[in-house]
Design a protein around this motif. Structure first.
Motif, PDB file in Angstrom:
ATOM      1  N   HIS A   1      -8.083   7.005  21.671  1.00 44.86           N
ATOM      2  CA  HIS A   1      -8.807   6.174  20.714  1.00 44.86           C
ATOM      3  C   HIS A   1      -8.112   6.059  19.362  1.00 44.86           C
ATOM      4  N   GLY A   2      -7.301   7.052  19.005  1.00 46.35           N
ATOM      5  CA  GLY A   2      -6.686   7.044  17.686  1.00 46.35           C
ATOM      6  C   GLY A   2      -5.309   6.439  17.618  1.00 46.35           C
ATOM      7  N   THR A   3      -4.664   6.246  18.763  1.00 40.20           N
ATOM      8  CA  THR A   3      -3.335   5.642  18.756  1.00 40.20           C
ATOM      9  C   THR A   3      -3.450   4.155  18.438  1.00 40.20           C
TER      10      THR A   3
ATOM     11  N   PRO B   1       0.815  -1.216   0.000  1.00 38.23           N
ATOM     12  CA  PRO B   1       0.000   0.000   0.000  1.00 38.23           C
ATOM     13  C   PRO B   1       0.851   1.270   0.000  1.00 38.23           C
ATOM     14  N   GLU B   2       0.340   2.307  -0.635  1.00 44.06           N
ATOM     15  CA  GLU B   2       1.073   3.570  -0.732  1.00 44.06           C
ATOM     16  C   GLU B   2       1.385   4.144   0.636  1.00 44.06           C
ATOM     17  N   LEU B   3       0.467   4.002   1.599  1.00 48.65           N
ATOM     18  CA  LEU B   3       0.682   4.579   2.922  1.00 48.65           C
ATOM     19  C   LEU B   3       1.935   4.012   3.582  1.00 48.65           C
ATOM     20  N   ALA B   4       2.165   2.709   3.430  1.00 53.48           N
ATOM     21  CA  ALA B   4       3.350   2.096   4.035  1.00 53.48           C
ATOM     22  C   ALA B   4       4.620   2.705   3.464  1.00 53.48           C
ATOM     23  N   ARG B   5       4.643   2.917   2.166  1.00 51.34           N
ATOM     24  CA  ARG B   5       5.806   3.526   1.520  1.00 51.34           C
ATOM     25  C   ARG B   5       6.003   4.970   1.993  1.00 51.34           C
ATOM     26  N   CYS B   6       4.904   5.690   2.146  1.00 51.90           N
ATOM     27  CA  CYS B   6       4.969   7.074   2.601  1.00 51.90           C
ATOM     28  C   CYS B   6       5.535   7.165   4.018  1.00 51.90           C
TER      29      CYS B   6
ATOM     30  N   CYS C   1       0.679   1.667  10.672  1.00 52.44           N
ATOM     31  CA  CYS C   1       1.169   2.724  11.560  1.00 52.44           C
ATOM     32  C   CYS C   1       1.954   2.148  12.739  1.00 52.44           C
ATOM     33  N   ALA C   2       1.527   0.978  13.227  1.00 46.08           N
ATOM     34  CA  ALA C   2       2.227   0.364  14.360  1.00 46.08           C
ATOM     35  C   ALA C   2       3.659  -0.011  14.006  1.00 46.08           C
ATOM     36  N   GLU C   3       3.947  -0.155  12.718  1.00 48.99           N
ATOM     37  CA  GLU C   3       5.312  -0.451  12.293  1.00 48.99           C
ATOM     38  C   GLU C   3       6.206   0.787  12.332  1.00 48.99           C
ATOM     39  N   HIS C   4       5.617   1.954  12.617  1.00 51.14           N
ATOM     40  CA  HIS C   4       6.377   3.209  12.628  1.00 51.14           C
ATOM     41  C   HIS C   4       6.082   4.012  13.897  1.00 51.14           C
ATOM     42  N   PRO C   5       6.346   3.414  15.069  1.00 54.19           N
ATOM     43  CA  PRO C   5       6.021   4.115  16.319  1.00 54.19           C
ATOM     44  C   PRO C   5       6.818   5.408  16.506  1.00 54.19           C
ATOM     45  N   ASN C   6       7.981   5.508  15.863  1.00 55.35           N
ATOM     46  CA  ASN C   6       8.789   6.720  16.003  1.00 55.35           C
ATOM     47  C   ASN C   6       8.107   7.949  15.414  1.00 55.35           C
TER      48      ASN C   6
ATOM     49  N   ALA D   1     -10.121  -1.702   6.590  1.00 54.86           N
ATOM     50  CA  ALA D   1      -9.157  -0.625   6.352  1.00 54.86           C
ATOM     51  C   ALA D   1      -8.546  -0.154   7.659  1.00 54.86           C
ATOM     52  N   ARG D   2      -9.352  -0.064   8.707  1.00 50.82           N
ATOM     53  CA  ARG D   2      -8.820   0.376  10.007  1.00 50.82           C
ATOM     54  C   ARG D   2      -7.771  -0.603  10.531  1.00 50.82           C
ATOM     55  N   SER D   3      -8.062  -1.878  10.409  1.00 51.58           N
ATOM     56  CA  SER D   3      -7.099  -2.883  10.851  1.00 51.58           C
ATOM     57  C   SER D   3      -5.803  -2.771  10.069  1.00 51.58           C
ATOM     58  N   ARG D   4      -5.929  -2.561   8.755  1.00 50.78           N
ATOM     59  CA  ARG D   4      -4.739  -2.465   7.905  1.00 50.78           C
ATOM     60  C   ARG D   4      -3.937  -1.210   8.235  1.00 50.78           C
ATOM     61  N   VAL D   5      -4.607  -0.091   8.385  1.00 53.97           N
ATOM     62  CA  VAL D   5      -3.908   1.158   8.655  1.00 53.97           C
ATOM     63  C   VAL D   5      -3.287   1.148  10.050  1.00 53.97           C
ATOM     64  N   ASP D   6      -4.012   0.613  11.030  1.00 55.69           N
ATOM     65  CA  ASP D   6      -3.433   0.491  12.373  1.00 55.69           C
ATOM     66  C   ASP D   6      -2.155  -0.339  12.342  1.00 55.69           C
ATOM     67  N   ALA D   7      -2.180  -1.450  11.599  1.00 54.71           N
ATOM     68  CA  ALA D   7      -1.003  -2.313  11.519  1.00 54.71           C
ATOM     69  C   ALA D   7       0.166  -1.607  10.837  1.00 54.71           C
TER      70      ALA D   7
END
Length: 424
Positions: free
Chosen positions: A390-392, A32-37, A72-77, A64-70
């Protein structure tokens, strides 16, 4: 400054489903583009928080929420915060409470302008005084991305003009910032790329910071001095970034162009070009009607086609009608989407005119509420804490929001840059 990076991210169920927006990522996309971004942002110094605005139809929202949460969790910094439907509804309710008589979806996860306004409102609640917009199909090009983003913001030019909003630009996979000028015969009257390139070449050759006729929503930085006074237009079909430039001018401010700040744009293929053309017809006719109505208001500055030459002036001029009908008919003949373009020529044009007339006054009405909404919700502690909680994404440490005293209403003194690099 306390900047936040805001990334609208559009998702859908599968590649076969065409969404409302220019592109949407299938929830099962392998890359997904978001992961690359977000991966590109890992190299960037000084990232305090990254807000992802998750846009998805109801049938895709949970996946989509599950995918985006996952992701984002790969980039906690990056201190990610996901704003999906539950968070958006809570922000919308706060906006309604601040302005009970305000109607329509002006701050939401639906519609390009309203989505941008949601990003501004989240930044407001969390007390971020600079919003840096980045699209999910773009990548940051170096560790100084944020340094370049905030360069000059909140300062005055040597002519004492405030730099409260600015745009960078994007380069394509080959490193070019110019648009393709090899247009097919049926686009002879839809030659925006040529006028855009004329403007861009001049801007690239000028001083680092100059008054802009162009706004790139995926490379834009807005100081609270601007976003506390001017919102995005939720009534426009697309092109909300360029429209924000017009709106700033109406209210006595400017968009500035930074010819040393850019991102790389790596978009997926765009389906349904006829649908995009129709949206652009609605967009430009609405834009022209909005500016014409604003010109009747003594308390607003005028924005004329002549002030926007060589681009985008022709697209808010009296010649727009001819360009639309000519291009629709030519594309109906010269492309495979005969019926769709013929529909724009025969009825879509009239529908767009009616839409423009119906909504031309809506933005100015909305703007009568916006500054008070921002002031009311700036640094709202309980709401900020709820959003963070709720958003973290799961597995990411929550970042306690900084709560300030309120948005700045005056630019800092002092010129931007030195010598020939100063804005003019």
């Amino acid at each position: 400054m306390n900047p936040v990076i805001v990334i609208p991210s559009y998702w859908t169920t599968s590649e076969e489903v065409v969404g409302t927006y220019d592109h949407a990522t299938p929830v099962d996309a392998p890359e997904p583009e978001l992961a690359r971004c977000l991966e590109s942002l890992e190299q960037v110094r000084g990232v305090m928080r990254t807000v992802v605005l998750l846009v998805a139809p109801p049938e895709a929202a949970e996946a989509a929420r599950s995918r985006v949460d996952a992701i984002c969790a790969e980039h906690p910094n990056l201190t990610p915060l996901v704003v999906g439907a539950p968070e958006a509804r809570t922000v919308q309710n706060a906006v309604i409470a601040a302005a009970p008589r305000l109607s329509g979806e002006t701050v939401s996860l639906r519609g390009y302008g309203a989505i941008r306004n949601l990003g501004l409102m989240v930044a407001t609640i969390l007390s971020h005084d600079v919003v840096v917009f980045l699209d999910d199909d773009e990548v940051a090009l170096g560790p100084d991305f944020l340094v370049e983003a905030v360069y000059g913001l909140g300062q005055l030019t040597r002519q004492n003009l405030p730099v409260a909003a600015k745009s960078g630009f994007f380069i394509d996979a080959e490193g070019s910032c110019l648009a393709n000028e090899r247009l097919p015969w049926y686009d002879r009257d839809w030659d925006k790329n040529i006028g855009f390139n004329r403007w861009m070449r001049t801007a690239q050759e000028g001083t680092r910071i100059s008054r802009s006729n162009f706004a790139c929503g995926g490379c834009m930085a807005i100081h609270a001095e601007a976003f506390s006074q001017v919102a995005f237009d939720p009534y426009i079909t697309r092109g909300e970034d360029m429209d924000y430039l017009f709106s700033l001018r109406l209210y006595g401010m400017d968009m500035w162009f930074d010819n040393q700040w850019c991102v790389r744009h790596l978009p997926p293929s765009t389906p349904r070009p006829a649908n995009r053309f129709k949206q652009n017809v609605f967009r430009w006719l609405y834009e022209r009607a909005k500016l014409a109505h604003a010109a009747t208001k003594q308390d607003l500055s005028q924005v004329t086609p002549e002030s926007l030459m060589p681009y985008p002036g022709p697209w808010v001029s009296d010649d727009l009608d001819r360009r639309i009908r000519s291009t629709a008919l030519r594309r109906a003949v010269g492309t495979r989407d005969h019926a769709e373009y013929l529909a724009v020529w025969s009825s879509g044009y009239r529908e767009a005119l009616q839409n423009a007339e119906r909504n031309a006054r809506s933005y100015l009405s909305f703007m009568s509420w916006w500054p008070a909404i921002v002031q009311h919700l700036w640094g709202e502690r309980d709401l900020a804490a709820w959003l963070v909680d709720h958003g973290t994404p799961p597995g990411v440490a929550a970042y306690n929001p900084y709560v300030g005293d309120g948005p700045s209403t005056a630019a800092a003194t002092g010129p931007v840059g030195t010598g020939e690099g100063a804005p003019s």
